[in-house]
Write an enzyme that holds these catalytic residues in place. Structure first.
Site, PDB file in Angstrom:
ATOM      1  N   SER A   1      29.758 -10.400 -53.423  1.00  0.00           N
ATOM      2  CA  SER A   1      28.980  -9.333 -52.793  1.00  0.00           C
ATOM      3  C   SER A   1      28.975  -9.495 -51.270  1.00  0.00           C
ATOM      4  O   SER A   1      30.026  -9.390 -50.643  1.00  0.00           O
ATOM      5  CB  SER A   1      27.565  -9.330 -53.376  1.00  0.00           C
TER       6      SER A   1
ATOM      7  N   ASP B   1      29.081  -0.700 -61.301  1.00  0.00           N
ATOM      8  CA  ASP B   1      28.631  -1.220 -60.003  1.00  0.00           C
ATOM      9  C   ASP B   1      28.846  -0.139 -58.958  1.00  0.00           C
ATOM     10  O   ASP B   1      29.963   0.389 -58.838  1.00  0.00           O
ATOM     11  CB  ASP B   1      29.433  -2.476 -59.644  1.00  0.00           C
TER      12      ASP B   1
ATOM     13  N   HIS C   1      26.814  -5.376 -61.280  1.00  0.00           N
ATOM     14  CA  HIS C   1      27.197  -5.996 -60.021  1.00  0.00           C
ATOM     15  C   HIS C   1      27.248  -7.530 -60.087  1.00  0.00           C
ATOM     16  O   HIS C   1      28.260  -8.134 -59.722  1.00  0.00           O
ATOM     17  CB  HIS C   1      26.224  -5.538 -58.923  1.00  0.00           C
TER      18      HIS C   1
END
Length: 383
Positions: A216, A324, A354
């Protein structure tokens, strides 16, 4: 010559006799999203996520006060593990940045090469706001099984609305959180990359066999470093981001500003909905400070998709999750690399939200672990 290996991971099959998610909990997931989700995740959602307050409703002050309460499931204290040591590096402005170094203690057969070892730098996820040296310790322990030294970097986090750097978490190497303005995280990561190369003798590593990656926000950082390393003539074997934001989505006022379909389709998804993205955005890029932040840094630091030069970048392994909001922008970055002639492997994990790689209950997480080990072995010539 460009190559795109677009590999798709399949849905998990529920185990015989496993309990089924309750309808009450699943009512919290929108009808168009529910059929797409991995059954194992749906069970976890029912058992855990649905029983907790939405993450975007928890004030950042509360998270800083008791960080251990809000750690992801994969977070552990790895400081006493064999082959693990703590270090610090000075960032550009002199701030000390904690790092944890994981030396290999044996591959799947228990064999340890004498070194010098390849090295992989990891930058954790957390929306540029959360995370520490516990957050992805479990992932680092997995990755070192490839036979590489893993360096986990606890870069500085947002918000930076205080006159000086503020430490709100308890003062320990594990969970220290130093707050600052967005963009300092890139400088911290850059300092760590250069420190690793400078200290190659003491670390027993090969400075010419370096890879970078992260989840991320950490993936975003690794993408920026990919360009910076190319510009500085620093060779990288691999850039390995997972579910990275590749735009300045944290600066958006409305989710409709995103040009990517997945951002719209999953803006009310069970993990990282728009309200959570906006929560991070309010900490990192508040509207009253956004013009100042944009003046401080190159535009493409905020949005790697707007990088000015796509030539000569290192091999890249990008992994996305089907359910996501960041899926499409991550894959768009991969396609942009392909168009520029970079060797790219792209893998989308079906049915996954995610942060699926943080959840040990998912088969797809275990597949992610295996994929990480294999990719690092290939990149560093360890097969």
């Amino acid at each position: 010559m460009s190559n795109l290996d677009s590999t798709i991971a399949g849905h998990a099959v529920p185990k015989p006799g496993a309990s089924q998610p309750t309808n009450d909990a699943l009512d919290l997931i929108e009808d168009h999203i529910l059929p797409k989700l991995d059954p194992e995740f749906l069970q976890y959602f029912t058992d855990v996520i649905a029983k907790q307050p939405p993450a975007h409703t928890i004030p950042i002050q509360e998270v800083r006060k008791t960080p251990e309460k809000y750690q992801p499931p994969c977070a552990i204290d790895s400081s006493k593990e064999q082959g693990v040591s703590d270090h610090v590096v000075s960032s550009q402005d002199g701030t000390s940045i904690p790092m944890r170094v994981y030396h290999p203690v044996g591959d799947e057969r228990g064999i340890v090469r004498p070194g010098p070892h390849p090295v992989h730098l990891n930058f954790h996820g957390g929306g540029f706001v959360l995370g520490n040296l516990q957050t992805e310790a479990g992932l680092c322990l997995v990755m070192r099984k490839a036979g590489v030294v893993v360096v986990d970097v606890n870069y500085r986090h947002c918000p930076g609305d205080q006159p000086q750097h503020l430490v709100r978490a308890p003062m320990s190497t594990n969970n220290i959180t130093v707050e600052t303005t967005w963009g300092k995280c890139i400088q911290d990561a850059w300092a760590a990359l250069n420190w690793v190369r400078d200290e190659h003798l003491s670390l027993n590593i090969n400075p010419f066999s370096v890879s970078i990656g992260g989840v991320s926000a950490g993936g975003h950082i690794s993408l920026v470093l990919q360009h910076m390393a190319r510009d500085a003539g620093i060779p990288l074997k691999l850039c390995m981001p997972t579910v990275p934001p590749t735009t300045d989505c944290l600066s958006f006022e409305y989710y409709t500003q995103s040009p990517y379909a997945s951002f719209h389709e999953f803006h009310r998804g069970p993990v990282l909905p728009w309200k959570r993205i906006k929560y991070f955005g309010n900490q990192c890029m508040p509207r009253d400070k956004l013009p100042e932040i944009r003046k401080m840094w190159p535009d493409w630091w905020l949005s790697p998709m707007r990088a000015p030069n796509w030539n000569g970048l290192c091999d890249t392994y990008i992994r996305t999750a089907e359910v996501d909001p960041l899926r499409d922008e991550g894959e768009a970055y991969a396609m942009r690399l392909v168009a520029s002639g970079t060797m790219v492997t792209l893998k989308r994990y079906l049915g996954c939200p995610h942060t699926f790689m943080y959840l040990d209950v998912l088969s797809q997480k275990r597949q992610w672990d295996e994929d990480s080990i294999y990719a690092l072995k290939v990149a560093h010539g360890l097969l």
